[in-house]
Scaffold this motif. Structure first.
Motif, PDB file in Angstrom:
ATOM      1  N   VAL A  30       0.841  -1.201   0.000  1.00 33.51           N
ATOM      2  CA  VAL A  30       0.000   0.000   0.000  1.00 33.51           C
ATOM      3  C   VAL A  30       0.877   1.253   0.000  1.00 33.51           C
ATOM      4  O   VAL A  30       0.608   2.216  -0.726  1.00 33.51           O
ATOM      5  CB  VAL A  30      -0.954  -0.003   1.213  1.00 33.51           C
ATOM      6  CG1 VAL A  30      -1.758   1.293   1.274  1.00 33.51           C
ATOM      7  CG2 VAL A  30      -1.899  -1.200   1.147  1.00 33.51           C
ATOM      8  N   PHE A  31       1.948   1.243   0.783  1.00 36.92           N
ATOM      9  CA  PHE A  31       2.858   2.395   0.833  1.00 36.92           C
ATOM     10  C   PHE A  31       3.513   2.631  -0.526  1.00 36.92           C
ATOM     11  O   PHE A  31       3.551   3.759  -1.027  1.00 36.92           O
ATOM     12  CB  PHE A  31       3.931   2.174   1.902  1.00 36.92           C
ATOM     13  CG  PHE A  31       4.964   3.267   1.974  1.00 36.92           C
ATOM     14  CD1 PHE A  31       4.664   4.485   2.549  1.00 36.92           C
ATOM     15  CD2 PHE A  31       6.234   3.075   1.457  1.00 36.92           C
ATOM     16  CE1 PHE A  31       5.603   5.501   2.615  1.00 36.92           C
ATOM     17  CE2 PHE A  31       7.188   4.083   1.515  1.00 36.92           C
ATOM     18  CZ  PHE A  31       6.874   5.298   2.092  1.00 36.92           C
ATOM     19  N   GLU A  32       4.015   1.572  -1.135  1.00 39.82           N
ATOM     20  CA  GLU A  32       4.732   1.709  -2.400  1.00 39.82           C
ATOM     21  C   GLU A  32       3.782   2.045  -3.559  1.00 39.82           C
ATOM     22  O   GLU A  32       4.132   2.814  -4.449  1.00 39.82           O
ATOM     23  CB  GLU A  32       5.507   0.425  -2.722  1.00 39.82           C
ATOM     24  CG  GLU A  32       6.596   0.078  -1.726  1.00 39.82           C
ATOM     25  CD  GLU A  32       7.740   1.079  -1.725  1.00 39.82           C
ATOM     26  OE1 GLU A  32       7.855   1.865  -2.695  1.00 39.82           O
ATOM     27  OE2 GLU A  32       8.517   1.088  -0.747  1.00 39.82           O
ATOM     28  N   GLY A  33       2.594   1.461  -3.541  1.00 40.79           N
ATOM     29  CA  GLY A  33       1.686   1.625  -4.670  1.00 40.79           C
ATOM     30  C   GLY A  33       0.779   2.825  -4.617  1.00 40.79           C
ATOM     31  O   GLY A  33       0.151   3.183  -5.616  1.00 40.79           O
ATOM     32  N   SER A  34       0.693   3.468  -3.454  1.00 39.71           N
ATOM     33  CA  SER A  34      -0.235   4.596  -3.300  1.00 39.71           C
ATOM     34  C   SER A  34       0.360   5.934  -3.734  1.00 39.71           C
ATOM     35  O   SER A  34      -0.366   6.904  -3.926  1.00 39.71           O
ATOM     36  CB  SER A  34      -0.680   4.706  -1.838  1.00 39.71           C
ATOM     37  OG  SER A  34       0.431   4.993  -1.004  1.00 39.71           O
ATOM     38  N   GLY A  35       1.692   5.979  -3.876  1.00 39.10           N
ATOM     39  CA  GLY A  35       2.333   7.248  -4.222  1.00 39.10           C
ATOM     40  C   GLY A  35       2.819   8.030  -3.018  1.00 39.10           C
ATOM     41  O   GLY A  35       3.117   9.226  -3.127  1.00 39.10           O
ATOM     42  N   MET A  36       2.924   7.375  -1.849  1.00 37.07           N
ATOM     43  CA  MET A  36       3.345   8.084  -0.634  1.00 37.07           C
ATOM     44  C   MET A  36       4.782   8.605  -0.729  1.00 37.07           C
ATOM     45  O   MET A  36       5.091   9.669  -0.201  1.00 37.07           O
ATOM     46  CB  MET A  36       3.212   7.173   0.589  1.00 37.07           C
ATOM     47  CG  MET A  36       1.860   7.174   1.256  1.00 37.07           C
ATOM     48  SD  MET A  36       1.213   8.788   1.755  1.00 37.07           S
ATOM     49  CE  MET A  36       2.542   9.507   2.659  1.00 37.07           C
ATOM     50  N   ARG A  37       5.674   7.862  -1.402  1.00 36.25           N
ATOM     51  CA  ARG A  37       7.062   8.334  -1.526  1.00 36.25           C
ATOM     52  C   ARG A  37       7.109   9.693  -2.229  1.00 36.25           C
ATOM     53  O   ARG A  37       7.801  10.616  -1.790  1.00 36.25           O
ATOM     54  CB  ARG A  37       7.907   7.316  -2.290  1.00 36.25           C
ATOM     55  CG  ARG A  37       8.296   6.089  -1.490  1.00 36.25           C
ATOM     56  CD  ARG A  37       9.275   5.225  -2.256  1.00 36.25           C
ATOM     57  NE  ARG A  37       9.560   3.989  -1.537  1.00 36.25           N
ATOM     58  CZ  ARG A  37      10.516   3.878  -0.612  1.00 36.25           C
ATOM     59  NH1 ARG A  37      11.269   4.909  -0.325  1.00 36.25           N
ATOM     60  NH2 ARG A  37      10.715   2.717  -0.004  1.00 36.25           N
ATOM     61  N   GLN A  38       6.375   9.803  -3.338  1.00 36.81           N
ATOM     62  CA  GLN A  38       6.352  11.070  -4.064  1.00 36.81           C
ATOM     63  C   GLN A  38       5.749  12.188  -3.218  1.00 36.81           C
ATOM     64  O   GLN A  38       6.193  13.347  -3.290  1.00 36.81           O
ATOM     65  CB  GLN A  38       5.556  10.918  -5.366  1.00 36.81           C
ATOM     66  CG  GLN A  38       6.199   9.978  -6.385  1.00 36.81           C
ATOM     67  CD  GLN A  38       5.784   8.532  -6.208  1.00 36.81           C
ATOM     68  OE1 GLN A  38       5.348   8.132  -5.109  1.00 36.81           O
ATOM     69  NE2 GLN A  38       5.928   7.735  -7.253  1.00 36.81           N
ATOM     70  N   LEU A  39       4.750  11.850  -2.416  1.00 35.23           N
ATOM     71  CA  LEU A  39       4.113  12.860  -1.566  1.00 35.23           C
ATOM     72  C   LEU A  39       5.110  13.388  -0.534  1.00 35.23           C
ATOM     73  O   LEU A  39       5.177  14.599  -0.280  1.00 35.23           O
ATOM     74  CB  LEU A  39       2.905  12.238  -0.867  1.00 35.23           C
ATOM     75  CG  LEU A  39       1.703  13.156  -0.605  1.00 35.23           C
ATOM     76  CD1 LEU A  39       1.132  13.652  -1.923  1.00 35.23           C
ATOM     77  CD2 LEU A  39       0.620  12.422   0.167  1.00 35.23           C
ATOM     78  N   VAL A  40       5.896  12.502   0.065  1.00 34.36           N
ATOM     79  CA  VAL A  40       6.915  12.913   1.030  1.00 34.36           C
ATOM     80  C   VAL A  40       7.958  13.802   0.349  1.00 34.36           C
ATOM     81  O   VAL A  40       8.354  14.851   0.878  1.00 34.36           O
ATOM     82  CB  VAL A  40       7.593  11.687   1.671  1.00 34.36           C
ATOM     83  CG1 VAL A  40       8.784  12.111   2.528  1.00 34.36           C
ATOM     84  CG2 VAL A  40       6.591  10.902   2.518  1.00 34.36           C
ATOM     85  N   GLU A  41       8.399  13.408  -0.846  1.00 35.87           N
ATOM     86  CA  GLU A  41       9.408  14.190  -1.561  1.00 35.87           C
ATOM     87  C   GLU A  41       8.899  15.588  -1.885  1.00 35.87           C
ATOM     88  O   GLU A  41       9.638  16.572  -1.786  1.00 35.87           O
ATOM     89  CB  GLU A  41       9.808  13.458  -2.845  1.00 35.87           C
ATOM     90  CG  GLU A  41      10.604  12.182  -2.593  1.00 35.87           C
ATOM     91  CD  GLU A  41      10.705  11.296  -3.828  1.00 35.87           C
ATOM     92  OE1 GLU A  41      10.194  11.716  -4.900  1.00 35.87           O
ATOM     93  OE2 GLU A  41      11.286  10.196  -3.727  1.00 35.87           O
ATOM     94  N   MET A  42       7.639  15.692  -2.266  1.00 40.71           N
ATOM     95  CA  MET A  42       7.077  17.005  -2.604  1.00 40.71           C
ATOM     96  C   MET A  42       6.899  17.868  -1.359  1.00 40.71           C
ATOM     97  O   MET A  42       7.051  19.088  -1.419  1.00 40.71           O
ATOM     98  CB  MET A  42       5.758  16.838  -3.345  1.00 40.71           C
ATOM     99  CG  MET A  42       5.925  16.135  -4.681  1.00 40.71           C
ATOM    100  SD  MET A  42       4.515  16.289  -5.781  1.00 40.71           S
ATOM    101  CE  MET A  42       4.747  17.949  -6.398  1.00 40.71           C
ATOM    102  N   ALA A  43       6.603  17.237  -0.214  1.00 43.99           N
ATOM    103  CA  ALA A  43       6.521  17.997   1.034  1.00 43.99           C
ATOM    104  C   ALA A  43       7.882  18.583   1.396  1.00 43.99           C
ATOM    105  O   ALA A  43       7.983  19.734   1.836  1.00 43.99           O
ATOM    106  CB  ALA A  43       6.006  17.106   2.166  1.00 43.99           C
TER     107      ALA A  43
END
Length: 345
Positions: free
Chosen positions: A61-74
């Motif tokens: 769920v973490f990898e497929g939801s786009g959370m990494r990109q969200l953290v990077e943009m924050a």
């Protein structure tokens, strides 16, 4: 540029109670972000950015939801929000936090950690690898019976005023913000606040959240190196906000009465206001008249995330049980409308 809300769907497994009762599975994943609801008089297909079925792990769920990109943009200075929505008992808090039984003395196993702890770990990795100094702090609030309360302050929770300004938009006055530098420190703040959050047991959920909770990570960065033309590179300020919405529920189904019934009515009113705002925002911009953010404390605090300058991920959580068909369809329609909402980060 305009960007659409990213909406992903998580289908939890059937519970032991549902299996013993003989409930049928009426939700089926079709692959490529599509899900089908098959039941008497109901046969519909819905599409999302991603669908996680009952066998999906917390890491998937973490990898497929786009959370990494969200953290990077924050970290890059954007205002980012992830919120979990669905009926009571659909797995929202588990998706965000992991097991409810975890505590400082009894931490959850790594495989069961939710989006929040995984995002904290990745955020701290980013702070070490980007060559910039990050100042991190956290605030944690709940909206209980239309009162905003600080979950990190000492003493009994007291109501805080919600203000508005042209520069900041809606904000909570006098909320406590706590600095942190390690994963242990922010996880400790998360568990400390979560233990103070209002929960109760009823017929559908033994640990039903009776409030909406908002944990916000404030990220202030300043590049260490200097630019020949500009001098020291300008600082950036971003936020990463996690919103665990209380579950929508029918009072008759939960068997609630007295205070529990009042809480449920307050929850449903605020979720109705949120749904109304999403329905209006899903229309083309030229057809907007007025978005009623002021109808509830929840919509005021989510105004920037939904229709303003933020980037938002919505995790819709549903049960596959035939017994929950009505609430499941409501959530799916709600999430489908949210996919049409655009913001301007």
């Amino acid at each position: 540029r305009e960007t659409r809300l990213r909406v992903v769907l998580r289908v939890r497994p059937l519970t032991c109670t549902e299996t013993r009762r003989g409930d049928r599975r009426v939700v089926h994943s079709l692959g490529d972000g599509a899900v089908q609801v098959s039941a008497a008089r109901h046969d519909a297909t819905f599409g999302f950015s991603a669908v996680f079925d009952a066998g999906a792990s917390q890491e998937a769920v973490f990898e497929g939801s786009g959370m990494r990109q969200l953290v990077e943009m924050a970290v890059d200075g954007f205002s980012c929000t992830v919120f979990a929505f669905g009926q009571t008992g659909s797995g929202k808090t588990y998706t965000l936090m992991g097991p409810l039984t975890q505590s400082k003395t009894q931490p959850a196993t790594p495989a069961l950690l939710g989006l929040m702890q995984r995002s904290f770990a990745y955020l701290l990795e980013q702070s070490q690898s980007r060559g910039s100094e990050l100042a991190l702090s956290a605030s944690y609030l709940e909206i209980y019976n239309e009162q905003v309360r600080d979950l990190l302050s000492s003493g009994p929770p007291c109501a805080l005023p919600l203000r508005w300004s042209k520069t900041r938009g809606f904000y909570v006055e006098n909320q406590l913000s706590v600095d942190f530098e390690s994963l242990e420190a922010i996880v400790s703040l998360l568990l400390q606040g979560s233990q103070r959050r209002r929960t109760s047991a009823h017929a559908l959920n033994r640990h039903s959240s009776r409030s909406h909770a908002l944990l916000t990570i404030h990220i202030r960065s300043r590049t260490v190196s200097t630019c020949p033309a500009l001098g020291t590179c300008p600082s950036k300020q971003g936020t990463l906000c996690f919103v665990d919405l209380a579950g929508s529920e029918r009072v008759k189904e939960t068997g609630s009465s007295g205070e529990l019934s009042m809480e449920a009515n307050s929850i449903n009113r605020s979720l109705l206001a949120l749904g109304h705002c999403i329905s209006l925002l899903a229309k083309p911009r030229g057809k907007w008249t007025h978005i009623p953010y002021r109808d509830s404390k929840l919509t005021r605090l989510l105004a920037r995330s939904l229709g303003g300058s933020g980037i938002t991920l919505m995790v819709a959580c549903i049960s596959p049980s035939s017994h929950c068909l009505s609430e499941t369809l409501s959530t799916l329609h709600y999430a489908s409308r949210a996919r049409r909402v655009t913001t301007r980060p």
